[in-house]
Write a protein that holds these residues in place. Structure first.
Motif, PDB file in Angstrom:
ATOM      1  N   SER A  12     -19.649  58.988 -18.908  1.00  0.00           N
ATOM      2  CA  SER A  12     -20.931  58.432 -18.451  1.00  0.00           C
ATOM      3  C   SER A  12     -21.693  57.658 -19.516  1.00  0.00           C
ATOM      4  N   HIS A  13     -21.197  57.641 -20.741  1.00  0.00           N
ATOM      5  CA  HIS A  13     -21.849  56.870 -21.803  1.00  0.00           C
ATOM      6  C   HIS A  13     -21.392  55.407 -21.810  1.00  0.00           C
ATOM      7  N   VAL A  14     -20.442  55.056 -20.924  1.00  0.00           N
ATOM      8  CA  VAL A  14     -19.934  53.693 -20.809  1.00  0.00           C
ATOM      9  C   VAL A  14     -20.471  53.086 -19.517  1.00  0.00           C
ATOM     10  N   ALA A  15     -21.059  51.914 -19.639  1.00  0.00           N
ATOM     11  CA  ALA A  15     -21.632  51.230 -18.475  1.00  0.00           C
ATOM     12  C   ALA A  15     -20.562  50.401 -17.772  1.00  0.00           C
ATOM     13  N   ASN A  16     -20.864  50.049 -16.550  1.00  0.00           N
ATOM     14  CA  ASN A  16     -20.031  49.158 -15.747  1.00  0.00           C
ATOM     15  C   ASN A  16     -20.978  48.269 -14.959  1.00  0.00           C
ATOM     16  N   CYS A  17     -20.574  47.028 -14.746  1.00  0.00           N
ATOM     17  CA  CYS A  17     -21.379  46.085 -13.960  1.00  0.00           C
ATOM     18  C   CYS A  17     -20.485  45.299 -13.034  1.00  0.00           C
ATOM     19  N   GLY A  18     -21.107  44.776 -11.987  1.00  0.00           N
ATOM     20  CA  GLY A  18     -20.478  43.798 -11.118  1.00  0.00           C
ATOM     21  C   GLY A  18     -21.462  42.653 -10.955  1.00  0.00           C
ATOM     22  N   TYR A  19     -20.989  41.433 -11.030  1.00  0.00           N
ATOM     23  CA  TYR A  19     -21.854  40.252 -10.995  1.00  0.00           C
ATOM     24  C   TYR A  19     -21.358  39.272  -9.938  1.00  0.00           C
ATOM     25  N   MET A  20     -22.281  38.645  -9.257  1.00  0.00           N
ATOM     26  CA  MET A  20     -21.935  37.535  -8.366  1.00  0.00           C
ATOM     27  C   MET A  20     -23.035  36.498  -8.443  1.00  0.00           C
ATOM     28  N   PHE A  45     -26.463  53.562 -22.950  1.00  0.00           N
ATOM     29  CA  PHE A  45     -25.011  53.399 -22.864  1.00  0.00           C
ATOM     30  C   PHE A  45     -24.503  52.928 -24.224  1.00  0.00           C
ATOM     31  N   ARG A  46     -23.309  53.336 -24.590  1.00  0.00           N
ATOM     32  CA  ARG A  46     -22.746  52.966 -25.884  1.00  0.00           C
ATOM     33  C   ARG A  46     -21.664  51.900 -25.791  1.00  0.00           C
ATOM     34  N   ALA A  47     -21.273  51.567 -24.581  1.00  0.00           N
ATOM     35  CA  ALA A  47     -20.255  50.532 -24.374  1.00  0.00           C
ATOM     36  C   ALA A  47     -20.378  50.039 -22.937  1.00  0.00           C
ATOM     37  N   MET A  48     -19.715  48.933 -22.655  1.00  0.00           N
ATOM     38  CA  MET A  48     -19.612  48.437 -21.291  1.00  0.00           C
ATOM     39  C   MET A  48     -18.145  48.110 -21.040  1.00  0.00           C
ATOM     40  N   GLN A  49     -17.689  48.460 -19.856  1.00  0.00           N
ATOM     41  CA  GLN A  49     -16.302  48.222 -19.490  1.00  0.00           C
ATOM     42  C   GLN A  49     -16.233  47.628 -18.092  1.00  0.00           C
ATOM     43  N   PHE A  50     -15.392  46.621 -17.968  1.00  0.00           N
ATOM     44  CA  PHE A  50     -15.073  46.037 -16.673  1.00  0.00           C
ATOM     45  C   PHE A  50     -13.655  46.499 -16.344  1.00  0.00           C
TER      46      PHE A  50
END
Length: 168
Positions: free
Chosen positions: A82-90, A117-122
């Motif tokens: 849960s310390h890693v973020a995720n996003c979706g973009y349009m 958050f300490r990181a972001m992952q797609f």
């Protein structure tokens, strides 16, 4: 926020913004070239995903209040992830190439860091989505995995998907 030739304001979306969100995401979902979602997904199901309670959804609007883009921010996984973020973009079709995705990515990285958050992952970037791959790389994302033949592209056939990651 100013990026490219578009002056944008980003604001949190609410349940009453469903039509604006749908107007942006519908063309990309119907095209089926960038998201691993059913091309015939219903409006209700798409909005349930994009406006779910486990995420923040943001609208990028121009000075006239037109929605030019939408993104969500959430934890990539629960518990130990849960310390890693995720996003979706349009981005709205008419706003492509005008800096909207760049502005949303910059905003999401700032917002993710502010939330701890300490990181972001797609998890699933379609390899043929070259504009997105270029943009994420420009923001310091690295490809940390390739999922061979993971996506059935409606025009190009089976293509790879990428896992992209960046520390915050």
């Amino acid at each position: 926020m100013m990026d490219g030739d578009v002056a944008l304001a980003l604001r949190r979306a609410g349940l009453d913004d469903g039509d604006a969100v749908w107007d942006v995401i519908r063309p990309a979902l119907r095209a089926g070239e960038t998201y691993a979602l059913p091309r015939d997904i219903s409006k209700a199901d798409a909005l349930a995903l994009w406006l779910a309670a486990d995420r923040e959804t943001w609208l990028a609007e121009d000075q006239e209040g037109r929605t030019l883009g939408v993104y969500y921010l959430k934890a990539n996984q629960g518990g130990g992830g849960s310390h890693v973020a995720n996003c979706g973009y349009m981005t709205a079709v008419e706003a492509a190439g005008r800096g909207v995705a760049r502005a949303m990515c910059a905003h999401s990285l700032e917002r993710a860091g502010g939330r701890g958050f300490r990181a972001m992952q797609f998890n699933f970037v379609v390899s043929t989505n070259e504009r997105a791959v270029r943009l994420w790389r420009a923001f310091g994302f690295e490809t940390v995995g390739v999922l061979p033949d993971a996506f059935e592209h409606p025009r190009l056939g089976v293509v790879d998907a990428l896992v992209m990651h960046r520390r915050l």
